[in-house]
Design an enzyme around this catalytic site. Structure first.
Site, PDB file in Angstrom:
ATOM      1  N   GLU A 143      17.158  -0.134 -20.727  1.00 29.36           N
ATOM      2  CA  GLU A 143      18.259  -1.078 -20.874  1.00 29.36           C
ATOM      3  C   GLU A 143      19.138  -0.490 -21.866  1.00 29.36           C
ATOM      4  OE1 GLU A 143      14.913  -2.319 -23.739  1.00 29.36           O
ATOM      5  OE2 GLU A 143      14.969  -1.333 -21.817  1.00 29.36           O
ATOM      6  N   ASP A 203      21.995  -2.569 -26.483  1.00 26.84           N
ATOM      7  CA  ASP A 203      20.712  -2.829 -25.971  1.00 26.84           C
ATOM      8  C   ASP A 203      20.480  -4.228 -25.470  1.00 26.84           C
ATOM      9  OD1 ASP A 203      17.800  -1.404 -25.751  1.00 26.84           O
ATOM     10  OD2 ASP A 203      17.531  -3.504 -26.324  1.00 26.84           O
ATOM     11  N   ILE A 204      19.828  -4.614 -24.306  1.00 25.51           N
ATOM     12  CA  ILE A 204      19.643  -6.067 -23.914  1.00 25.51           C
ATOM     13  C   ILE A 204      18.497  -6.574 -24.634  1.00 25.51           C
ATOM     14  CG2 ILE A 204      19.077  -7.283 -21.541  1.00 25.51           C
ATOM     15  CD1 ILE A 204      20.117  -4.921 -19.923  1.00 25.51           C
TER      16      ILE A 204
END
Length: 503
Positions: free
Chosen positions: A413, A370-371
């Site tokens: 994301e 995950d960003i």
């Protein structure tokens, strides 16, 4: 000068064949007088060998003497054994079985099978050279054990039967009057569906049946005496034939089959014929003409071309459909922004691979990524910049993972990486390299980090959904404990996450 009649030619052939059989019998030793020739050969052979043995005795070389005796038997199949006997009756050298072979010899004289030859040294007889031979052919054949005269009768009977049968068969074939087509076949030829031409040796038309006359659109009288090659047709340029089949049949005397000939009409259309030509041979084997059969295959060729066109069109359509299906399959399984697999493709792939790994007790790992602070990127730089960051993260993951691994956009994301065959420590190392790759890159002046959660089938997941859930819990743990890190799932991690959420 009068020509030789078939009867004279047949008689000469039989005489020559008979002489050939007798010459062959003489050559293999079955003719009368062969035993006399064989006896003369044995005498000359005994004289030659005795002189060689005398030299060995004169030298006193026992090894040479024994070698001469043994090599004599080896080189001459009709010699059974040999020996050297002194004047006092003592054998000084011999080959195997000589005592047995010499038992039937007469005491003081030679016979066709037992030859005694004196060895003279310095004008005095030093010893006797004894040779034991196979029986003469006149007495018994060495292989068939029959008298030569009986074998001669059998040989002449068999070879004469085969030779005369083959010769007479060929003679009757050339003298067969049915090889020439009679004029009475006209009515029979007229009912055939194929066109027929009978040509003489100068290629002039002798007969044309009704079917061919209709194709040529001429009268029978106008065709008689004309050369067949002057009727306006030509060879199909798509084939290898260099001449009309009837001309080749006349010149070579060999049957010609399957030659395509085209006949144009007044409307510039072509009639396609498949032509077979059979030579007509006379009693002397000379070509006197040919029978050419013309099969109209125009309709068949037209349908064949239509079928080929349809097959080509169908093949082209099939290729287009396959390409479109591949394109649709690609679009249905890919995320349009990142070109990664989408969530639906992920679950379809993961279901079969996970079950196979569980059944085969193989390694199987999963990474969730995950960003970090992505909402802040969107709020600060806009969604277009956010999309570029998402694509950067997807490319970073693909650059690190193996070719057999699967990278899917799980949503927003968040990404999921499936690593078949990879143990947990290898999956953790890959996740760490992905984290470093994302941290190092700058996208339109924007730097971001990523959090990762890793788990393995060895951690006890019973379903593919449970495996993803474990990786997601490890990802959540990374988020809650500082972000920009890789966390491996532990069984107590779910409790820790729940407690963290409560506090």
């Amino acid at each position: 000068m009068l020509g030789i009649t078939p009867a004279v030619r047949l008689s000469l052939g039989l005489v020559i064949l008979t002489i050939s059989i007798l010459i062959l019998a003489q050559a293999i030793g079955l003719a009368p007088g062969a035993e006399r020739q064989q006896l003369d050969v044995r005498k000359r052979l005994a004289e030659t060998l005795a002189s060689q043995v005398g030299v060995a005795i004169l030298r006193g070389d026992e090894l040479l003497l024994q070698y001469l005796l043994e090599s004599t038997v080896e080189r001459n199949p009709e010699i059974l054994s040999v020996a050297v006997r002194r004047n006092d009756g003592v054998v000084v050298a011999q080959t195997k079985a000589h005592t047995k072979n010499w038992a039937k010899a007469k005491p003081d004289e030679s016979t066709p099978t037992h030859i005694r030859f004196p060895i003279m040294i310095n004008g005095a007889k030093a010893a006797d050279f004894e040779l034991s031979f196979e029986p003469l052919l006149s007495e018994s054949h060495p292989i068939f054990k029959l008298p030569t005269f009986v074998l001669l009768i059998i040989f002449v009977s068999l070879s004469g039967f085969v030779g005369y049968w083959y010769y007479i068969k060929r003679a009757l074939k050339h003298l067969d009057p049915s090889a020439v087509v009679p004029a009475r076949v006209r009515n029979a030829l007229n009912i055939l569906a194929e066109g027929v031409l009978i040509l003489d040796r100068r290629e002039q038309i002798v007969l044309a049946n009704n079917t061919l006359i209709e194709h040529l659109q001429r009268t029978e009288q106008s065709l008689m005496g004309k050369k067949a090659s002057s009727l306006g047709w030509f060879l199909d340029p798509k084939q290898e034939a260099q001449d009309y089949p009837w001309l080749k049949a006349i010149s070579s005397g060999v049957k010609q089959t399957g030659v395509r000939v085209l006949l144009p009409d007044v409307n510039e259309k072509e009639t396609i014929f498949l032509v077979n030509a059979v030579p007509i041979m006379d009693a002397k084997g000379a070509s006197q003409g040919t029978i050419a059969v013309f099969e109209d295959i125009t309709e068949l060729e037209t349908k064949s071309r239509l079928l080929e066109d349809m097959i080509q069109q169908l093949a082209a359509t099939q290729v287009a459909i396959e390409n479109k299906n591949k394109e649709l399959t690609f679009l249905a399984t890919r995320d349009p922004l990142t070109n990664c697999f989408n969530r639906r493709a992920l679950y379809e792939h993961l279901g079969s691979k996970f079950d196979g790994a569980r059944t085969g007790d193989a390694e199987f790992s999963c990474i969730m990524a995950d960003i970090d602070f992505f909402k802040k990127v969107n709020d600060t730089y806009g969604h277009a910049a956010g999309d570029e960051v998402i694509k950067m993260a997807a490319n970073s993951l693909r650059e690190v993972v193996r070719d057999l691994d699967m990278v899917a956009r799980f949503g927003g994301e968040e990404f999921c990486v499936i690593l078949p065959g990879a143990p947990l420590d290898q999956a953790q190392l890959i996740a760490e390299r992905c984290r470093q790759k994302i941290e190092e890159k700058v996208t339109n002046g924007i730097k971001v980090t990523g959090s990762f959660g890793v788990t393995s089938i060895r951690m006890g997941a019973l379903t593919s959904n449970e495996l993803i859930q474990q990786a997601d819990e490890a990802l959540y743990y990374s988020k809650q404990h500082g972000r920009n890190q890789v966390t491996c799932w532990r069984p107590d991690m779910k409790t820790i996450i729940v407690d963290t959420q409560h506090h």
